[in-house]
Write a protein that holds these residues in place. Structure first.
Motif, mmCIF file in Angstrom:
data_model
loop_
_atom_site.group_PDB
_atom_site.id
_atom_site.type_symbol
_atom_site.label_atom_id
_atom_site.label_comp_id
_atom_site.label_asym_id
_atom_site.label_seq_id
_atom_site.Cartn_x
_atom_site.Cartn_y
_atom_site.Cartn_z
ATOM 1 N N LEU A 36 0.817 -1.210 0.000
ATOM 2 C CA LEU A 36 0.000 0.000 0.000
ATOM 3 C C LEU A 36 0.852 1.262 0.000
ATOM 4 C CD1 LEU A 36 -2.765 -1.065 2.563
ATOM 5 C CD2 LEU A 36 -3.000 -0.869 0.079
ATOM 6 N N LEU A 37 2.008 1.196 0.657
ATOM 7 C CA LEU A 37 2.858 2.380 0.796
ATOM 8 C C LEU A 37 3.924 2.473 -0.290
ATOM 9 C CD1 LEU A 37 3.419 2.439 4.677
ATOM 10 C CD2 LEU A 37 1.729 3.697 3.327
ATOM 11 N N SER A 38 3.963 1.497 -1.195
ATOM 12 C CA SER A 38 5.020 1.505 -2.215
ATOM 13 C C SER A 38 4.945 2.743 -3.111
ATOM 14 C CB SER A 38 4.930 0.241 -3.075
ATOM 15 O OG SER A 38 3.686 0.185 -3.756
ATOM 16 N N GLY A 39 3.749 3.281 -3.283
ATOM 17 C CA GLY A 39 3.597 4.466 -4.118
ATOM 18 C C GLY A 39 4.205 5.718 -3.518
ATOM 19 N N LEU A 40 4.542 5.675 -2.208
ATOM 20 C CA LEU A 40 5.137 6.838 -1.553
ATOM 21 C C LEU A 40 6.648 6.904 -1.725
ATOM 22 C CD1 LEU A 40 3.132 6.788 1.828
ATOM 23 C CD2 LEU A 40 2.633 8.081 -0.269
ATOM 24 N N SER A 41 7.221 5.884 -2.343
ATOM 25 C CA SER A 41 8.675 5.871 -2.548
ATOM 26 C C SER A 41 9.081 7.017 -3.473
ATOM 27 C CB SER A 41 9.096 4.535 -3.160
ATOM 28 O OG SER A 41 10.457 4.567 -3.546
ATOM 29 N N PRO A 42 10.229 7.629 -3.204
ATOM 30 C CA PRO A 42 10.707 8.700 -4.102
ATOM 31 C C PRO A 42 11.120 8.191 -5.470
ATOM 32 C CG PRO A 42 12.368 8.196 -2.441
ATOM 33 C CD PRO A 42 11.123 7.443 -2.049
ATOM 34 N N TYR A 43 11.255 6.886 -5.597
ATOM 35 C CA TYR A 43 11.634 6.289 -6.876
ATOM 36 C C TYR A 43 10.433 5.548 -7.470
ATOM 37 C CZ TYR A 43 16.041 6.792 -4.356
ATOM 38 O OH TYR A 43 17.087 7.282 -3.603
ATOM 39 N N GLY A 44 10.255 5.671 -8.757
ATOM 40 C CA GLY A 44 9.199 4.924 -9.412
ATOM 41 C C GLY A 44 9.580 3.455 -9.550
ATOM 42 N N ALA A 45 8.582 2.580 -9.515
ATOM 43 C CA ALA A 45 8.872 1.151 -9.601
ATOM 44 C C ALA A 45 9.484 0.765 -10.940
ATOM 45 C CB ALA A 45 7.592 0.354 -9.365
ATOM 46 N N THR A 46 9.182 1.520 -11.984
ATOM 47 C CA THR A 46 9.752 1.237 -13.309
ATOM 48 C C THR A 46 10.684 2.354 -13.774
ATOM 49 O OG1 THR A 46 7.817 2.239 -14.383
ATOM 50 C CG2 THR A 46 7.734 -0.130 -13.959
ATOM 51 N N GLN A 47 11.083 3.222 -12.841
ATOM 52 C CA GLN A 47 11.913 4.381 -13.193
ATOM 53 C C GLN A 47 13.380 3.983 -13.258
ATOM 54 O OE1 GLN A 47 11.741 7.514 -10.286
ATOM 55 N NE2 GLN A 47 13.640 8.481 -11.016
ATOM 56 N N PRO A 48 14.011 4.036 -14.435
ATOM 57 C CA PRO A 48 15.443 3.729 -14.518
ATOM 58 C C PRO A 48 16.274 4.905 -14.023
ATOM 59 C CG PRO A 48 14.618 4.323 -16.681
ATOM 60 C CD PRO A 48 13.428 4.334 -15.756
ATOM 61 N N GLY A 49 17.514 4.608 -13.693
ATOM 62 C CA GLY A 49 18.432 5.666 -13.291
ATOM 63 C C GLY A 49 18.203 6.212 -11.902
ATOM 64 N N ALA A 50 17.539 5.462 -11.038
ATOM 65 C CA ALA A 50 17.356 5.915 -9.651
ATOM 66 C C ALA A 50 18.672 5.879 -8.890
ATOM 67 C CB ALA A 50 16.318 5.044 -8.947
ATOM 68 N N GLY A 51 19.593 5.076 -9.358
ATOM 69 C CA GLY A 51 20.921 4.978 -8.758
ATOM 70 C C GLY A 51 21.875 4.391 -9.777
ATOM 71 N N ALA A 52 23.089 4.110 -9.331
ATOM 72 C CA ALA A 52 24.063 3.486 -10.221
ATOM 73 C C ALA A 52 23.593 2.083 -10.601
ATOM 74 C CB ALA A 52 25.428 3.420 -9.533
ATOM 75 N N LEU A 53 24.032 1.624 -11.764
ATOM 76 C CA LEU A 53 23.635 0.287 -12.209
ATOM 77 C C LEU A 53 24.245 -0.778 -11.307
ATOM 78 C CD1 LEU A 53 24.062 0.593 -16.099
ATOM 79 C CD2 LEU A 53 22.124 1.240 -14.664
ATOM 80 N N LEU A 54 23.419 -1.752 -10.921
ATOM 81 C CA LEU A 54 23.864 -2.909 -10.142
ATOM 82 C C LEU A 54 24.596 -2.485 -8.862
ATOM 83 C CD1 LEU A 54 25.112 -5.171 -13.074
ATOM 84 C CD2 LEU A 54 22.917 -5.286 -11.882
ATOM 85 N N GLN A 55 24.065 -1.484 -8.208
ATOM 86 C CA GLN A 55 24.634 -1.025 -6.945
ATOM 87 C C GLN A 55 24.140 -1.917 -5.810
ATOM 88 O OE1 GLN A 55 23.845 3.095 -6.113
ATOM 89 N NE2 GLN A 55 24.210 2.873 -3.902
ATOM 90 N N GLY A 56 25.050 -2.331 -4.947
ATOM 91 C CA GLY A 56 24.694 -3.192 -3.832
ATOM 92 C C GLY A 56 23.865 -2.456 -2.792
ATOM 93 N N PRO A 57 23.324 -3.193 -1.824
ATOM 94 C CA PRO A 57 22.526 -2.570 -0.773
ATOM 95 C C PRO A 57 23.284 -1.454 -0.060
ATOM 96 C CG PRO A 57 22.300 -4.946 -0.689
ATOM 97 C CD PRO A 57 23.364 -4.659 -1.696
ATOM 98 N N SER A 58 22.588 -0.333 0.165
ATOM 99 C CA SER A 58 23.193 0.834 0.812
ATOM 100 C C SER A 58 22.087 1.575 1.544
ATOM 101 C CB SER A 58 23.855 1.737 -0.236
ATOM 102 O OG SER A 58 22.891 2.235 -1.156
ATOM 103 N N TRP A 59 22.467 2.650 2.250
ATOM 104 C CA TRP A 59 21.460 3.447 2.945
ATOM 105 C C TRP A 59 20.478 4.068 1.955
ATOM 106 C CZ3 TRP A 59 20.503 2.769 7.771
ATOM 107 C CH2 TRP A 59 21.514 2.413 8.659
ATOM 108 N N ALA A 60 20.991 4.505 0.813
ATOM 109 C CA ALA A 60 20.116 5.128 -0.180
ATOM 110 C C ALA A 60 19.214 4.097 -0.856
ATOM 111 C CB ALA A 60 20.952 5.863 -1.228
#
Length: 285
Positions: A36-60
Protein backbone atom coordinates in the motif's frame (compact mmCIF):
# COMPACT_ATOMS: atom_id res chain seq x y z
CA UNK A 1 -27.69 -21.86 24.08
CA UNK A 2 -24.36 -20.20 23.13
CA UNK A 3 -24.30 -16.52 22.38
CA UNK A 4 -23.62 -16.31 18.65
CA UNK A 5 -22.46 -12.72 18.98
CA UNK A 6 -19.55 -13.82 21.13
CA UNK A 7 -18.29 -16.42 18.67
CA UNK A 8 -16.27 -14.08 16.37
CA UNK A 9 -14.54 -12.57 19.41
CA UNK A 10 -13.79 -16.04 20.79
CA UNK A 11 -12.43 -17.23 17.44
CA UNK A 12 -10.21 -14.18 17.13
CA UNK A 13 -8.94 -14.52 20.67
CA UNK A 14 -8.14 -18.20 20.10
CA UNK A 15 -6.34 -17.32 16.88
CA UNK A 16 -4.27 -14.64 18.62
CA UNK A 17 -3.20 -17.19 21.23
CA UNK A 18 -1.59 -19.25 18.49
CA UNK A 19 1.92 -17.81 18.22
CA UNK A 20 2.64 -19.21 14.79
CA UNK A 21 -0.63 -17.81 13.45
CA UNK A 22 0.32 -14.40 14.85
CA UNK A 23 3.69 -14.64 13.11
CA UNK A 24 1.85 -15.40 9.87
CA UNK A 25 -0.46 -12.43 10.41
CA UNK A 26 2.57 -10.19 10.96
CA UNK A 27 4.19 -11.31 7.69
CA UNK A 28 0.94 -10.76 5.77
CA UNK A 29 0.32 -7.38 7.43
CA UNK A 30 3.86 -6.19 6.66
CA UNK A 31 3.65 -7.09 2.99
CA UNK A 32 0.17 -5.63 2.70
CA UNK A 33 1.33 -2.40 4.32
CA UNK A 34 4.44 -2.30 2.14
CA UNK A 35 2.36 -2.83 -0.98
CA UNK A 36 0.00 0.00 0.00
CA UNK A 37 2.86 2.38 0.80
CA UNK A 38 5.02 1.50 -2.21
CA UNK A 39 3.60 4.47 -4.12
CA UNK A 40 5.14 6.84 -1.55
CA UNK A 41 8.68 5.87 -2.55
CA UNK A 42 10.71 8.70 -4.10
CA UNK A 43 11.63 6.29 -6.88
CA UNK A 44 9.20 4.92 -9.41
CA UNK A 45 8.87 1.15 -9.60
CA UNK A 46 9.75 1.24 -13.31
CA UNK A 47 11.91 4.38 -13.19
CA UNK A 48 15.44 3.73 -14.52
CA UNK A 49 18.43 5.67 -13.29
CA UNK A 50 17.36 5.91 -9.65
CA UNK A 51 20.92 4.98 -8.76
CA UNK A 52 24.06 3.49 -10.22
CA UNK A 53 23.63 0.29 -12.21
CA UNK A 54 23.86 -2.91 -10.14
CA UNK A 55 24.63 -1.02 -6.94
CA UNK A 56 24.69 -3.19 -3.83
CA UNK A 57 22.53 -2.57 -0.77
CA UNK A 58 23.19 0.83 0.81
CA UNK A 59 21.46 3.45 2.94
CA UNK A 60 20.12 5.13 -0.18
CA UNK A 61 18.98 1.82 -1.72
CA UNK A 62 18.54 -0.81 1.05
CA UNK A 63 17.87 -3.59 -1.46
CA UNK A 64 20.33 -2.26 -4.04
CA UNK A 65 19.57 -1.42 -7.66
CA UNK A 66 19.08 -3.57 -10.74
CA UNK A 67 20.71 -3.59 -14.16
CA UNK A 68 18.74 -0.47 -15.17
CA UNK A 69 19.52 1.43 -11.98
CA UNK A 70 15.98 0.97 -10.61
CA UNK A 71 15.52 0.92 -6.84
CA UNK A 72 14.96 -2.72 -5.92
CA UNK A 73 13.19 -2.01 -2.61
CA UNK A 74 10.54 0.00 -4.44
CA UNK A 75 10.13 -2.73 -7.03
CA UNK A 76 9.82 -5.49 -4.41
CA UNK A 77 7.18 -3.54 -2.47
CA UNK A 78 5.28 -2.73 -5.66
CA UNK A 79 5.56 -6.38 -6.63
CA UNK A 80 3.81 -7.26 -3.38
CA UNK A 81 0.75 -5.36 -4.58
CA UNK A 82 0.71 -7.34 -7.83
CA UNK A 83 1.30 -10.70 -6.13
CA UNK A 84 -1.34 -10.18 -3.42
CA UNK A 85 -3.95 -9.11 -5.96
CA UNK A 86 -3.02 -12.08 -8.13
CA UNK A 87 -3.53 -14.46 -5.22
CA UNK A 88 -6.85 -12.89 -4.21
CA UNK A 89 -8.30 -12.96 -7.73
CA UNK A 90 -7.08 -16.50 -8.38
CA UNK A 91 -8.60 -17.76 -5.12
CA UNK A 92 -11.83 -15.90 -5.91
CA UNK A 93 -12.04 -17.71 -9.26
CA UNK A 94 -11.44 -21.06 -7.58
CA UNK A 95 -14.07 -20.33 -4.92
CA UNK A 96 -16.76 -19.01 -7.24
CA UNK A 97 -16.55 -22.07 -9.48
CA UNK A 98 -15.30 -24.86 -7.22
CA UNK A 99 -17.68 -24.34 -4.28
CA UNK A 100 -20.92 -24.46 -6.35
CA UNK A 101 -19.68 -27.47 -8.32
CA UNK A 102 -18.72 -29.40 -5.19
CA UNK A 103 -21.96 -28.47 -3.43
CA UNK A 104 -24.05 -29.52 -6.43
CA UNK A 105 -22.22 -32.83 -6.84
CA UNK A 106 -22.48 -33.67 -3.15
CA UNK A 107 -26.15 -32.77 -2.81
CA UNK A 108 -27.66 -34.29 -5.95
CA UNK A 109 -25.24 -37.22 -6.24
CA UNK A 110 -26.29 -39.66 -8.97
CA UNK A 111 -24.88 -39.46 -12.48
CA UNK A 112 -24.79 -35.67 -12.59
CA UNK A 113 -22.80 -35.41 -9.38
CA UNK A 114 -20.51 -38.25 -10.43
CA UNK A 115 -19.83 -36.58 -13.78
CA UNK A 116 -18.81 -33.33 -12.07
CA UNK A 117 -16.42 -35.09 -9.70
CA UNK A 118 -14.88 -37.20 -12.47
CA UNK A 119 -14.15 -33.95 -14.31
CA UNK A 120 -12.48 -32.64 -11.16
CA UNK A 121 -10.46 -35.86 -10.92
CA UNK A 122 -9.29 -35.38 -14.50
CA UNK A 123 -7.99 -31.91 -13.65
CA UNK A 124 -6.29 -33.23 -10.52
CA UNK A 125 -4.54 -35.90 -12.59
CA UNK A 126 -2.31 -33.23 -14.13
CA UNK A 127 0.54 -31.68 -12.11
CA UNK A 128 -0.78 -28.30 -11.01
CA UNK A 129 2.12 -26.24 -12.34
CA UNK A 130 2.09 -28.04 -15.69
CA UNK A 131 -1.65 -27.47 -16.03
CA UNK A 132 -1.25 -23.79 -15.11
CA UNK A 133 1.52 -23.43 -17.70
CA UNK A 134 -0.66 -25.02 -20.39
CA UNK A 135 -3.62 -22.75 -19.62
CA UNK A 136 -1.47 -19.61 -19.44
CA UNK A 137 0.24 -20.51 -22.72
CA UNK A 138 -3.13 -21.04 -24.40
CA UNK A 139 -4.44 -17.69 -23.16
CA UNK A 140 -1.24 -15.81 -23.99
CA UNK A 141 1.39 -14.22 -21.73
CA UNK A 142 0.12 -11.66 -19.23
CA UNK A 143 -0.91 -11.21 -15.63
CA UNK A 144 -4.58 -11.79 -16.37
CA UNK A 145 -3.71 -15.13 -18.00
CA UNK A 146 -1.71 -16.11 -14.92
CA UNK A 147 -4.61 -15.23 -12.59
CA UNK A 148 -7.08 -17.25 -14.66
CA UNK A 149 -4.69 -20.20 -14.96
CA UNK A 150 -3.98 -20.35 -11.24
CA UNK A 151 -7.68 -19.92 -10.48
CA UNK A 152 -8.69 -22.81 -12.76
CA UNK A 153 -6.04 -25.09 -11.28
CA UNK A 154 -7.44 -24.46 -7.80
CA UNK A 155 -11.06 -25.32 -8.69
CA UNK A 156 -10.81 -29.12 -8.11
CA UNK A 157 -9.37 -28.66 -4.61
CA UNK A 158 -12.30 -26.55 -3.46
CA UNK A 159 -14.80 -28.77 -5.26
CA UNK A 160 -13.52 -31.89 -3.50
CA UNK A 161 -13.49 -30.22 -0.07
CA UNK A 162 -17.05 -28.95 -0.45
CA UNK A 163 -18.20 -32.24 -1.97
CA UNK A 164 -16.97 -34.17 1.06
CA UNK A 165 -18.49 -31.69 3.49
CA UNK A 166 -21.88 -31.74 1.75
CA UNK A 167 -21.93 -35.55 1.66
CA UNK A 168 -21.39 -35.56 5.42
CA UNK A 169 -23.76 -32.72 6.30
CA UNK A 170 -26.66 -33.89 4.13
CA UNK A 171 -27.18 -36.80 6.53
CA UNK A 172 -27.48 -34.57 9.61
CA UNK A 173 -30.72 -34.14 11.52
CA UNK A 174 -31.20 -30.49 10.59
CA UNK A 175 -31.19 -31.42 6.88
CA UNK A 176 -33.71 -34.18 7.47
CA UNK A 177 -35.85 -31.70 9.41
CA UNK A 178 -35.70 -29.27 6.49
CA UNK A 179 -36.93 -31.95 4.11
CA UNK A 180 -39.68 -32.91 6.57
CA UNK A 181 -41.13 -29.38 6.71
CA UNK A 182 -41.06 -29.06 2.93
CA UNK A 183 -38.09 -26.77 2.35
CA UNK A 184 -36.85 -26.95 -1.25
CA UNK A 185 -33.51 -28.67 -1.76
CA UNK A 186 -31.84 -25.54 -3.09
CA UNK A 187 -32.81 -23.62 0.04
CA UNK A 188 -31.48 -26.36 2.31
CA UNK A 189 -28.21 -26.46 0.39
CA UNK A 190 -27.61 -22.71 0.23
CA UNK A 191 -28.98 -21.63 3.61
CA UNK A 192 -28.07 -24.56 5.83
CA UNK A 193 -25.47 -26.93 4.37
CA UNK A 194 -22.96 -24.57 2.70
CA UNK A 195 -22.72 -22.18 5.71
CA UNK A 196 -21.82 -25.17 7.90
CA UNK A 197 -19.02 -26.07 5.47
CA UNK A 198 -17.37 -22.63 5.53
CA UNK A 199 -14.62 -23.47 8.05
CA UNK A 200 -12.62 -25.88 5.83
CA UNK A 201 -13.26 -23.63 2.82
CA UNK A 202 -11.78 -20.65 4.67
CA UNK A 203 -8.74 -22.67 5.76
CA UNK A 204 -8.14 -23.94 2.22
CA UNK A 205 -8.52 -20.44 0.77
CA UNK A 206 -5.91 -19.09 3.20
CA UNK A 207 -3.46 -21.89 2.43
CA UNK A 208 -4.24 -21.51 -1.27
CA UNK A 209 -3.11 -17.88 -1.25
CA UNK A 210 0.50 -18.98 -0.75
CA UNK A 211 0.21 -21.52 -3.55
CA UNK A 212 -1.36 -18.93 -5.86
CA UNK A 213 1.44 -16.43 -5.22
CA UNK A 214 4.12 -19.06 -5.84
CA UNK A 215 2.50 -20.41 -9.01
CA UNK A 216 1.92 -16.94 -10.45
CA UNK A 217 5.55 -16.05 -9.73
CA UNK A 218 6.64 -19.27 -11.45
CA UNK A 219 4.60 -18.42 -14.53
CA UNK A 220 6.09 -14.92 -14.61
CA UNK A 221 9.59 -16.37 -14.20
CA UNK A 222 9.23 -18.41 -17.39
CA UNK A 223 7.56 -15.57 -19.29
CA UNK A 224 3.92 -16.71 -19.15
CA UNK A 225 2.75 -14.29 -16.46
CA UNK A 226 3.61 -10.65 -15.82
CA UNK A 227 5.94 -9.10 -18.36
CA UNK A 228 8.89 -6.71 -17.83
CA UNK A 229 9.09 -3.98 -16.67
CA UNK A 230 6.23 -4.90 -14.29
CA UNK A 231 7.78 -5.41 -10.84
CA UNK A 232 6.19 -8.79 -10.14
CA UNK A 233 8.31 -11.01 -7.89
CA UNK A 234 8.77 -13.75 -10.48
CA UNK A 235 9.84 -11.16 -13.06
CA UNK A 236 12.37 -9.70 -10.60
CA UNK A 237 13.95 -13.11 -10.02
CA UNK A 238 14.00 -13.77 -13.76
CA UNK A 239 15.73 -10.41 -14.33
CA UNK A 240 18.37 -11.21 -11.73
CA UNK A 241 19.15 -14.83 -12.56
CA UNK A 242 21.77 -13.84 -15.13
CA UNK A 243 23.69 -11.85 -12.52
CA UNK A 244 24.00 -14.51 -9.80
CA UNK A 245 27.38 -15.79 -11.00
CA UNK A 246 28.83 -12.27 -11.34
CA UNK A 247 28.00 -11.53 -7.69
CA UNK A 248 24.85 -9.34 -7.79
CA UNK A 249 23.08 -11.61 -5.29
CA UNK A 250 20.57 -9.01 -4.14
CA UNK A 251 18.66 -9.07 -7.43
CA UNK A 252 17.32 -12.55 -6.71
CA UNK A 253 17.67 -12.79 -2.92
CA UNK A 254 15.23 -10.06 -1.89
CA UNK A 255 12.42 -11.03 -4.31
CA UNK A 256 12.94 -14.65 -3.28
CA UNK A 257 12.67 -13.73 0.40
CA UNK A 258 9.49 -11.79 -0.39
CA UNK A 259 7.91 -14.88 -1.95
CA UNK A 260 9.11 -17.14 0.86
CA UNK A 261 7.89 -14.93 3.72
CA UNK A 262 4.51 -14.23 2.13
CA UNK A 263 3.90 -17.95 1.53
CA UNK A 264 5.06 -18.73 5.06
CA UNK A 265 2.68 -16.10 6.41
CA UNK A 266 -0.37 -17.56 4.68
CA UNK A 267 0.61 -21.13 5.59
CA UNK A 268 1.03 -20.28 9.27
CA UNK A 269 -2.26 -18.36 9.29
CA UNK A 270 -4.04 -21.22 7.54
CA UNK A 271 -2.72 -23.74 10.06
CA UNK A 272 -3.82 -21.47 12.89
CA UNK A 273 -7.31 -21.11 11.43
CA UNK A 274 -7.57 -24.86 11.05
CA UNK A 275 -6.64 -25.37 14.70
CA UNK A 276 -9.20 -22.77 15.82
CA UNK A 277 -12.10 -23.71 13.54
CA UNK A 278 -11.81 -27.49 13.84
CA UNK A 279 -13.52 -28.43 17.13
CA UNK A 280 -11.72 -31.79 17.24
CA UNK A 281 -8.32 -30.12 17.21
CA UNK A 282 -9.51 -27.47 19.69
CA UNK A 283 -10.76 -29.97 22.24
CA UNK A 284 -7.67 -32.15 21.96
CA UNK A 285 -5.44 -29.37 23.26
Amino acid sequence: MPDLKSRPTTTLSLLLRNRLAVVGLVFIALWTLGALLSGLSPYGATQPGAGALLQGPSWAHPFGTDNFGRDLLTRVLAGGRISLWTGLIAIAISLLIGVPLGAFAGFVRGRAGGLVMRLMDMLLAFPSLVLAMAIAAALGPGMVSAMVAVGIVGIPEFARIVHGQVLSLRERDFVEAGHAIGLPGRSILIRHIVPNALAPILVRATLGMGYAILTAASLSFIGLGAQPPDPEWGVLISDGRGYIISGEWWMTTFPGLAIATSILGFNLLGDGLRDVLDPRLRTSK
